[in-house]
Design an enzyme around this catalytic site. Sequence first.
Site, mmCIF file in Angstrom:
data_model
loop_
_atom_site.group_PDB
_atom_site.id
_atom_site.type_symbol
_atom_site.label_atom_id
_atom_site.label_comp_id
_atom_site.label_asym_id
_atom_site.label_seq_id
_atom_site.Cartn_x
_atom_site.Cartn_y
_atom_site.Cartn_z
ATOM 1 N N PRO A 1 0.815 -1.220 0.000
ATOM 2 C CA PRO A 1 0.000 0.000 0.000
ATOM 3 C C PRO A 1 0.845 1.265 0.000
ATOM 4 C CG PRO A 1 -0.953 -1.605 1.491
ATOM 5 C CD PRO A 1 0.378 -2.160 1.064
ATOM 6 N N TYR A 2 2.008 1.217 0.636
ATOM 7 C CA TYR A 2 2.913 2.369 0.612
ATOM 8 C C TYR A 2 3.289 2.716 -0.831
ATOM 9 C CZ TYR A 2 7.236 5.070 1.021
ATOM 10 O OH TYR A 2 8.206 6.031 0.886
ATOM 11 N N GLY A 3 3.687 1.712 -1.605
ATOM 12 C CA GLY A 3 4.045 1.932 -3.002
ATOM 13 C C GLY A 3 2.883 2.481 -3.815
ATOM 14 N N SER B 1 0.408 4.296 -2.632
ATOM 15 C CA SER B 1 0.164 5.683 -2.225
ATOM 16 C C SER B 1 1.160 6.635 -2.874
ATOM 17 C CB SER B 1 0.219 5.810 -0.698
ATOM 18 O OG SER B 1 1.542 5.700 -0.198
ATOM 19 N N LYS B 2 2.408 6.207 -2.996
ATOM 20 C CA LYS B 2 3.416 7.054 -3.626
ATOM 21 C C LYS B 2 3.159 7.197 -5.132
ATOM 22 C CE LYS B 2 6.430 8.533 -0.558
ATOM 23 N NZ LYS B 2 6.761 9.969 -0.403
#
Length: 314
Positions: free
Chosen positions: A148-150, A152-153
């Site tokens: 999810p971090y990837g 979001s970025k």
Amino acid sequence: MRVLVTGGAGFIGSHTCESLLEKGHEVVCLDNLDPYYDVSIKKRNLDLLESHDRFEFVEGDVRNAELVSKLVRGVDAVNHQAAQAGVRISVENPMKPHSVNTEGTLNLLEAARENNVKHFLFSSSSSVYGGAPNLPFEENAVKIPVSPYGVSKLAAENYVRIYNELHELPTVSLRYFTVYGPRMRPDLAISIFTERALKGKEIEIFGDGKQTRDFTYINDIVRAQNECLEKGMGDGKAYNVGSGERVTVNELAEKIIEQVDSGSGLKHTDPRKGDARHTWADTSKAEEKLGWKPRYGLEEGLEKFIDWYREERL
């Protein structure tokens, strides 16, 4: 030039602020001092900056649209480093990185558009590539985030591009590859491995350790930011900022053990969800367009970091 730096109390952000101040700029630092890791580390970073008379600290959140609009009013440039970091944490709580990284970026872009900001730099991540099949990663490679971090970025990066295309806002994104160096977060592999090696403790590696990473020294990251600001880069595009080299995690641990002359051994445990198997930057586009290329190899960078760690964190 008056520059708003978000996340300026953090690892990369504090180096960003320091460099801008050294170059004679005025810096407004926005940071919410999130306790994702020890807040006292961030406060020590601020202590280094607050002796400058051209530095102003504001405690607040990029998700606060009213505050963001107020701070952006009157600045020439926005250097957006604030983020909810942590690939593995994002697997457990995907809402927070979406809120901070994507919605927070959108708040800043809106404020920058409304106030005719001359330069908007967004700190993106190699995590946008995720499981992309071809190495090294070129900027136009397929994006297959595995956390999810990837995601979001990547979403934020697309907003940065769209604001350039629709509103002619001068924007640029820099995709950082595994940044390390003095003042780095304590939860990252190089910090953890160094601490355990210096204490002669076993080093835990998730998975088989054959996954590879492109480790980038902090000075090279900041220099890329400065190149963008000084050249007025605002084409809406994304540029890889990495060392252009990769090592396995096993090799990283062994290099640290060798440098500190430790008797630490390696222990392999289960792999963690959300971790990319490989990262490796093709930096030729940054060299061509920004006149930037990495100067620090891993051996030199580790030596500098370990010297700092011995002095500041042991």
